[in-house]
Design an enzyme around this catalytic site. Structure first.
Site, mmCIF file in Angstrom:
data_model
loop_
_atom_site.group_PDB
_atom_site.id
_atom_site.type_symbol
_atom_site.label_atom_id
_atom_site.label_comp_id
_atom_site.label_asym_id
_atom_site.label_seq_id
_atom_site.Cartn_x
_atom_site.Cartn_y
_atom_site.Cartn_z
ATOM 1 N N LYS A 67 26.559 33.726 57.341
ATOM 2 C CA LYS A 67 27.598 33.415 58.471
ATOM 3 C C LYS A 67 26.865 32.822 59.636
ATOM 4 C CE LYS A 67 29.372 37.950 57.178
ATOM 5 N NZ LYS A 67 29.580 39.537 57.455
ATOM 6 N N TYR A 122 25.466 44.190 62.567
ATOM 7 C CA TYR A 122 26.548 45.150 62.594
ATOM 8 C C TYR A 122 26.264 46.233 63.449
ATOM 9 C CZ TYR A 122 26.854 42.753 58.171
ATOM 10 O OH TYR A 122 27.169 41.742 56.955
ATOM 11 N N VAL A 126 23.255 41.827 52.913
ATOM 12 C CA VAL A 126 23.191 42.864 52.155
ATOM 13 C C VAL A 126 22.359 42.917 51.015
ATOM 14 C CG1 VAL A 126 25.077 42.590 50.669
ATOM 15 C CG2 VAL A 126 24.672 44.830 51.403
#
Lengths: 309, 309, 309, 309
Positions: C67, C243, C261
């Protein structure tokens, strides 16, 4: 004693001339094109007598009113195990809300919000081809309404499919929690088609008779569902049938009812009447503005509220 | 025809022997001390006949059941302007939720969640001394129940006050939005005392008669409220009377009802009966476990559900 | 002065023997099969020196670490107009939360939660074929890492696609608000492929150099982005990169970082080092357990925290 | 090399003439009366040199900036056990949000939202009389700023107390969860008084020096807190210091900072400077409009962003 036929005509006359008619749904072209000046009302009495006025023979898209019949069909297939996958509490938030799905891990609050109706459609799909499942529902509606001309408006179904991103989101979201068992696009296909069923007020009121008759097709007729199930579907319509305006509908009208974004409402006065009303303009809550008003007039004049002595 | 007297006794017998009785509320000592083996049921019929069984003369803390009567009182004072300060939609979240108050800028969703009842208490306070306002409610209850012995349990009121941090938070939070008009501690004083009213099943069922009789005190008697208002209070009880288990209560019992954390429930079968049931053990939703079950039995056997034909 | 090479080896030794290694992600088989005993660390210093230890040459799925690079690419295409479609505030809720999208009408809180990364992918798609857009990102990564062998793991991409119902839901939900401009399945195609890029710690640390060098490829080299943009990407990594555990990462490690992840983390010590660490076991927040611990050790020993004097 | 003194004066000149100055807080009269044309800036360099311009000697209500010092004091009392009662994640929602408290059972997300600061005040109260606790904080501030004239504005404290219904709600709500240990009104008394501390930019910048110096009072001086604790307080200021605009502040300014509704901001450039800026007009997020802009100018010109190489 109230002359229901005259009352129905009087209400239709009043609604015909109403200035404030609400806003027609515009999210798909086939609905956006509907003339907002239409109004239809049909009351089927317990003894079978029918009182209709206005555009009561005009076909409209029943949309979410179909959820009542799809739920009845699904309960027939899986019984009360359905409630493991869908709750039966009012949602308390707008009808397309995805928030509660996150908090409650993919279990929709009730079968009348979109998410819940998608789970119901998934149950009705049950390993069939989508067109088999939707055909089964259509046959059920024709049987209940005693009218084999009821059809699906394919233009509406296609338009729903092309723009239904929010419903696609809901189905995939519940799939992530395992509460949609088929490929989401198949379940969505069933759902979009059931919403696109086109009916008149007369047909819809006829189809709702079994909820007035404690589960019987008609007095002396066969059972559609048990008395307990009929009562419970009525209870769900009263507490959850108008999204986050369900409380207001109970407060003002006092009958179990289910509305659709096409402007239709089915309302049940148990033991007394099955009522369908249609006017395409919606109020701020997404329910038929004149339809709600007409039902308020009707129950005020007849004393049919389930909350009246 | 059902023999109601026998049915009431049979239900009381069944409940007396029930193993699973739920958990007694423990947040204040006076409630925590209550013996969970108690169960009372009283049905006042439309013709005035009374059927009672079990511990139906035992006094219990009516707690949130008082919200029905406080709402009636407040509507008498300010009429439908009350609805500018309180909504009438089911909450969809636990009864003490403060979340929706934030989203909806201090306007509680309905008068039967704690926040809504605090606004109602604020309306009933209306510039009086708190003890005047609570005295007025007490006189109203005595009049409705036709029983001048009804009192407030001061030990309960004091205990509520000493531990009611969540209600203090709610009142101050709404005060920040301007929806509490008195100093919060005064409004809270009225609220804590109204919750502490002690009544028996018989007294409570008697006090609920006006909701069975379309607003009349008794057949042929004076009006307490208009027919429309009686219907509407019934509607609110059905959609909002059991917090986030209101849908389930409507589904299972099918009557307007209001529960309290003391284990009491008032239920109304319009035109047929006013019912009070009490058993201190609560289910997971905070409503009387055996009380709910007893009402389910009663409506199943009598067909009193408002959703039945 | 700290001997970084020795420190890197010491940390790798400590992590190799760690008992508590967290849980490997299991939502797709290619990730579930990864051996949790692996640990790699690579530090590229400002002067170009490289310190690596453990499984630093092993390829892993960079997942959400991509990202950072996709955002850099999208900012290069549309500049600060990107912020009309994506916010830059920490989310405060779990990474796949759809709640805030509802409250904020389809505008994700930041580009590092999945919803935000989907909008970024939509920007990078920009009317191209998906494979063109993903090819462009891959070339950008190869350039930054100075390594033409970087590839996409097609098995991972396919597995993401087959099970990514939640991301499909997010994309369709934002499409309903008009914040996805392409057919959702195309935008999702780009996103699933960017997550499936496979890299080693060495490659990833090399690719992160421009964020250490104030936007320059290397000292004396060409500009990748302006100094301001480099600072801002670092700021976003610090406030939003982990997050709803971003605050904890800032508290414990004190460096801009982005986790995936797959167990990888890219961290930047501006002016000092670009760091990549990988260990497949995740902590309760979904970030590499040993990776986070290793970075904590590293900044404690070196004083590289951006919050240290 | 940048001439900081000149830069500070240039920024003050620019801000003096700014048209758009934001809105002064109006919730209490003593703040509503403040002249919005004021602007002060003070930079204390690592070597002790002081650069000030504008209304840098004017006293203002530090409000939430006090939360940094109260947190430092509380960590000194109970150490890292504090984090059992307060989180350290950005809130992601408006500063007075009570929603997350419900979801997270009375544990505030971080010590810089009001709920978190109330828990911190409760820790600082620690069985003392409120005036003892607040006296202790005041002495700590005087010591840090090396200025015994710092006082509490009692008119502000009284006004806060008279209108602070939302904070009263927060304290009682957390009390219901057991996360406030004293009677809420005592904890609130400490909190309202700490917010009412009046300081000048010069005093505030001086008081912030220990966060620039890695925990030391001044170079060569005594320790106030450990290096790790100083880094961690800085990290919290960066991720949580500006409520739900913390991400934007990090993005634009790139320094740990804490704002107050009185228009003051304390910002720390570790190892380089402690900065206080004040201008009473607030932006839409409730942070000083010109103060934020001035810090953006300052870090752009000096390269002091913690995210710059």
């Amino acid at each position: 004693m109230t002359d229901i036929g005259r009352l129905v005509r009087d209400i239709a006359d009043e609604m015909r001339g109403a200035e404030e008619r609400g806003e027609v749904a515009t999210y798909i072209p086939p609905l956006a094109r509907i003339d907002p000046r239409q109004f239809g009302l049909c009351v089927v009495m317990a003894d079978g007598e029918i009182h209709a006025a206005g555009d009561s023979e005009e076909l409209f898209s029943i949309q979410s009113v179909s959820k009542v019949f799809a739920l009845t069909q699904a309960l027939g297939k899986v019984g009360d195990t359905l409630w493991r996958r869908v709750g039966r509490e009012p949602s308390g938030t707008p009808f397309n809300s995805i928030v509660q799905l996150e908090r409650e891990e993919g279990v929709p609050r009730n079968p009348f919000i979109n998410a819940g109706a998608l789970v119901v459609a998934d149950i009705n799909l049950a390993g069939h081809e989508p067109r088999v499942a939707i055909g089964e529902l259509l046959r059920f509606m024709r049987y209940l309404a005693d009218d084999d001309t009821i059809i699906i408006d394919e233009a509406v179904a296609r338009a729903e499919q092309a723009t239904g991103f929010r419903n696609i989101a809901l189905a995939n979201y519940m799939k992530a929690f395992g509460n949609i068992t088929h490929p989401p696009e198949l379940t969505l296909g069933v759902y979009f088609h059931q919403c696109a069923i086109a009916m008149s007020c007369r047909q819809l009121a006829m189809a709702g008779r079994f909820l007035m008759h404690g589960g019987f097709y008609e007095p002396g007729g066969p059972r559609v569902v048990s008395g307990q199930r009929a009562r419970r579907i009525n209870a769900l319509m009263l507490t959850c049938g108008h999204y986050d305006a369900s409380g207001d509908f109970a407060f003002r009208v006092g009958l179990p009812g289910k509305s659709g974004v096409g402007g239709g409402i089915l309302a049940i006065a148990p033991g007394k009447a099955a009522i369908a009303v249609w006017s395409p303009g919606l109020n701020a809550n997404g329910n038929s503005l004149l339809g709600t008003l007409a039902l308020e007039r009707l129950t005020e004049a007849t004393g049919w509220s389930v909350f009246a002595r």
